[in-house]
Design a protein around this motif. Structure first.
Motif, mmCIF file in Angstrom:
data_model
loop_
_atom_site.group_PDB
_atom_site.id
_atom_site.type_symbol
_atom_site.label_atom_id
_atom_site.label_comp_id
_atom_site.label_asym_id
_atom_site.label_seq_id
_atom_site.Cartn_x
_atom_site.Cartn_y
_atom_site.Cartn_z
ATOM 1 N N GLU A 12 22.272 -11.445 4.806
ATOM 2 C CA GLU A 12 21.320 -11.721 3.731
ATOM 3 C C GLU A 12 20.100 -10.818 3.900
ATOM 4 O O GLU A 12 19.467 -10.793 4.958
ATOM 5 C CB GLU A 12 20.876 -13.185 3.729
ATOM 6 C CG GLU A 12 19.940 -13.505 2.565
ATOM 7 C CD GLU A 12 19.478 -14.943 2.538
ATOM 8 O OE1 GLU A 12 18.816 -15.330 1.561
ATOM 9 O OE2 GLU A 12 19.780 -15.674 3.503
ATOM 10 N N SER A 70 13.629 -19.288 -1.247
ATOM 11 C CA SER A 70 14.460 -19.051 -0.070
ATOM 12 C C SER A 70 13.637 -18.472 1.078
ATOM 13 O O SER A 70 13.810 -18.863 2.239
ATOM 14 C CB SER A 70 15.603 -18.094 -0.421
ATOM 15 O OG SER A 70 16.478 -18.683 -1.359
ATOM 16 N N HIS A 99 17.661 -27.467 7.258
ATOM 17 C CA HIS A 99 18.826 -27.050 6.472
ATOM 18 C C HIS A 99 18.511 -27.110 4.976
ATOM 19 O O HIS A 99 18.871 -26.194 4.223
ATOM 20 C CB HIS A 99 20.022 -27.952 6.805
ATOM 21 C CG HIS A 99 21.328 -27.427 6.284
ATOM 22 N ND1 HIS A 99 22.053 -28.075 5.309
ATOM 23 C CD2 HIS A 99 22.042 -26.306 6.591
ATOM 24 C CE1 HIS A 99 23.158 -27.397 5.056
ATOM 25 N NE2 HIS A 99 23.177 -26.308 5.819
ATOM 26 N N PHE A 152 18.357 -23.908 2.111
ATOM 27 C CA PHE A 152 19.141 -23.853 0.874
ATOM 28 C C PHE A 152 18.483 -24.745 -0.184
ATOM 29 O O PHE A 152 18.998 -25.821 -0.518
ATOM 30 C CB PHE A 152 20.574 -24.298 1.133
ATOM 31 C CG PHE A 152 21.286 -23.469 2.169
ATOM 32 C CD1 PHE A 152 21.740 -22.194 1.857
ATOM 33 C CD2 PHE A 152 21.471 -23.942 3.465
ATOM 34 C CE1 PHE A 152 22.388 -21.424 2.821
ATOM 35 C CE2 PHE A 152 22.113 -23.179 4.416
ATOM 36 C CZ PHE A 152 22.572 -21.908 4.089
ATOM 37 N N THR A 198 18.272 -24.673 -3.333
ATOM 38 C CA THR A 198 19.005 -24.939 -4.575
ATOM 39 C C THR A 198 20.275 -25.752 -4.332
ATOM 40 O O THR A 198 20.977 -26.093 -5.283
ATOM 41 C CB THR A 198 19.391 -23.612 -5.264
ATOM 42 O OG1 THR A 198 20.327 -22.904 -4.439
ATOM 43 C CG2 THR A 198 18.165 -22.742 -5.493
ATOM 44 N N ARG A 204 22.799 -24.522 -2.856
ATOM 45 C CA ARG A 204 23.888 -23.541 -2.820
ATOM 46 C C ARG A 204 23.510 -22.403 -1.888
ATOM 47 O O ARG A 204 22.327 -22.119 -1.689
ATOM 48 C CB ARG A 204 24.184 -22.991 -4.225
ATOM 49 C CG ARG A 204 24.699 -24.049 -5.193
ATOM 50 C CD ARG A 204 24.956 -23.455 -6.572
ATOM 51 N NE ARG A 204 25.424 -24.472 -7.499
ATOM 52 C CZ ARG A 204 26.688 -24.835 -7.650
ATOM 53 N NH1 ARG A 204 27.631 -24.215 -6.943
ATOM 54 N NH2 ARG A 204 27.042 -25.781 -8.500
ATOM 55 N N ASN A 205 24.516 -21.740 -1.325
ATOM 56 C CA ASN A 205 24.221 -20.592 -0.465
ATOM 57 C C ASN A 205 24.061 -19.336 -1.310
ATOM 58 O O ASN A 205 24.118 -19.397 -2.551
ATOM 59 C CB ASN A 205 25.293 -20.417 0.614
ATOM 60 C CG ASN A 205 26.681 -20.149 0.036
ATOM 61 O OD1 ASN A 205 26.844 -19.755 -1.125
ATOM 62 N ND2 ASN A 205 27.703 -20.348 0.845
ATOM 63 N N GLU A 206 23.862 -18.189 -0.657
ATOM 64 C CA GLU A 206 23.596 -16.953 -1.384
ATOM 65 C C GLU A 206 24.792 -16.470 -2.190
ATOM 66 O O GLU A 206 24.651 -15.585 -3.042
ATOM 67 C CB GLU A 206 23.130 -15.844 -0.426
ATOM 68 C CG GLU A 206 23.975 -15.657 0.806
ATOM 69 C CD GLU A 206 23.468 -16.476 1.999
ATOM 70 O OE1 GLU A 206 23.640 -15.999 3.135
ATOM 71 O OE2 GLU A 206 22.919 -17.573 1.788
ATOM 72 N N VAL A 230 23.962 -30.337 1.692
ATOM 73 C CA VAL A 230 22.653 -29.936 2.208
ATOM 74 C C VAL A 230 21.953 -31.118 2.871
ATOM 75 O O VAL A 230 21.985 -32.245 2.376
ATOM 76 C CB VAL A 230 21.778 -29.372 1.070
ATOM 77 C CG1 VAL A 230 20.368 -29.074 1.571
ATOM 78 C CG2 VAL A 230 22.401 -28.103 0.504
ATOM 79 N N ASP A 290 26.898 -24.276 6.259
ATOM 80 C CA ASP A 290 26.414 -22.897 6.250
ATOM 81 C C ASP A 290 25.027 -22.906 6.893
ATOM 82 O O ASP A 290 24.390 -23.951 7.014
ATOM 83 C CB ASP A 290 26.343 -22.357 4.819
ATOM 84 C CG ASP A 290 26.317 -20.837 4.758
ATOM 85 O OD1 ASP A 290 26.217 -20.203 5.829
ATOM 86 O OD2 ASP A 290 26.385 -20.284 3.644
ATOM 87 N N GLY A 291 24.577 -21.737 7.309
ATOM 88 C CA GLY A 291 23.248 -21.629 7.889
ATOM 89 C C GLY A 291 23.169 -21.894 9.375
ATOM 90 O O GLY A 291 22.072 -21.916 9.943
#
Length: 380
Positions: free
Chosen positions: A67, A95, A123, A127, A129, A131-133, A140, A211-212
């Motif tokens: 990212e 972000s 976390h 994120f 939104t 959602r991830n990138e 989440v 994710d993350g």
């Protein structure tokens, strides 16, 4: 294939302290030198060092995961939160604000306990939104579940994927994270550098989020390092050092997590080497800042034109490739060869430049410094 968490003795990690002692001592020595160096500098230089380090940490930690953040947005967000005045403020997006919040919370508030709720907040900030990138919807602010299958780390094209690692099942995560957090917050006789390396690997092995995990892992390691430093300001960027060795980073982790053995000596060695790089980079940067400041103070009365100031700054920054010649001077300043020669001759007369050893058509020039611009040695 078996994985580290499948060991019957998981998570009782082992390491050979005699293999690590020299590396630990070297890093500790450089950390002490760095703190002493920073304390000898003025307030604004210390402030700028912290801002640069944190900006690097945020940008590079995200870059490790592919990212690309806007560096100016990151710098602006950090400056606003730290109360530092900067030129060229840029409004950061959500972000950027999220990862900046995590970084500062992990380091400035390093003495506060690390809890599941705090990790959930991190976390959610990462994120905003949901959602991830890549636009994928995430669970989440909670541990992952296995509704989409086991958590796997894979590479390769569709249909030819290679599985590098399978994380523990989701129904084990409460127990796994309870054990990790209890250990991380506990008081025990463990060197803080070894603890930071162990925490990094342990959290990655659990992989508790959808994710993350990588970015949160590195924030946790920074938190452990900050605790070991007594909550001192962040003066070096571990993520920047890791990002430069991104391929070997994943290889070092996989070599440990893809087998049941719990001896993590090789991982801790890798971690300490990169930590040494991070501290060494800041030491050399500060050395070069001092050289640059001393240089301009010594030549404050010199009457320099904009072309001369531009080239001298490039040389002082240490990013000039190869040797300085009149031809390179002309290209860099968009000047004629005659103008370049006159500029250089003027600096030679003022003892700001000096000729290199080679002569004739190979004549090159260098700064007339008692202490040259240096670069920190690195483990690759």
């Amino acid at each position: 294939m078996s994985y580290i968490w499948q060991s019957p003795h998981w998570p009782r990690f082992e390491w050979k302290l005699d293999h690590l002692s020299s590396r630990i001592a070297a890093v500790r020595l450089d950390q002490g030198r760095l703190i002493g160096r920073v304390e000898s500098l003025g307030f604004h230089t210390r402030e700028a060092t912290v801002l640069r380090t944190l900006t690097d940490d945020v940008v590079k930690s995200s870059a490790i995961e592919g990212e690309r953040l806007n560096e100016q947005q990151v710098r602006s967000s950090l400056a606003r939160r730290l109360g530092i005045n900067i030129d060229g403020y840029v409004t950061p997006n959500r972000s950027v604000e999220g990862i900046v919040h995590i970084t500062l919370d992990a380091t400035i508030n390093c003495a506060e306990p690390l809890t599941a709720e705090r990790l959930f907040q991190w976390h959610a900030a990462l994120f905003p939104t949901g959602r991830n990138e890549w636009g994928q919807k995430l669970r989440v602010g909670d541990w992952r579940d296995d509704t989409g299958g086991h958590m796997e780390i894979v590479s390769g094209a569709f249909g030819h994927e290679k599985v590098h690692y399978v994380a523990p099942p989701a129904d084990c995560l409460d127990a796994e994270m309870s054990a990790f957090l209890g250990w991380f917050n506990g008081s025990h006789d463990l060197d803080p550098l070894v603890k930071a390396a162990t925490a990094h690997l342990w959290f990655v092995a659990i992989h508790p989020f959808g994710d993350g995990n990588g970015r949160i892992t590195r924030a946790i390691a920074d938190m452990a390092l900050a605790r070991g430093d007594g909550g001192a300001q962040r003066l070096y960027s571990m993520s920047a050092a890791i990002e430069r060795s991104r391929t070997s980073y994943y290889e070092a982790l996989q070599s440990i997590t893809s087998k049941e053995a719990l001896d993590i000596t090789s991982w801790i060695e890798w971690f300490l080497d990169r930590l040494g790089n991070a501290v060494g980079d800041t030491l050399q940067t500060l050395d070069n800042v001092m050289v640059k400041n001393n240089f301009w103070q010594a030549h404050a009365a010199s009457d320099l034109n904009p072309r001369q100031a531009k080239v001298l700054n490039r040389l002082l920054e240490g990013d000039f490739e190869g040797k300085l010649t009149s031809t390179k001077w002309a290209k860099l300043t968009n000047a004629s060869q005659d103008t370049a020669s006159r500029d250089i001759a003027d600096l030679l007369a003022k003892d700001i430049l000096r000729k290199g050893e080679a002569g004739g058509r190979s004549t090159a020039y260098e700064l007339a410094l008692d202490f040259p611009i240096k670069h920190a040695p690195r483990y690759e």
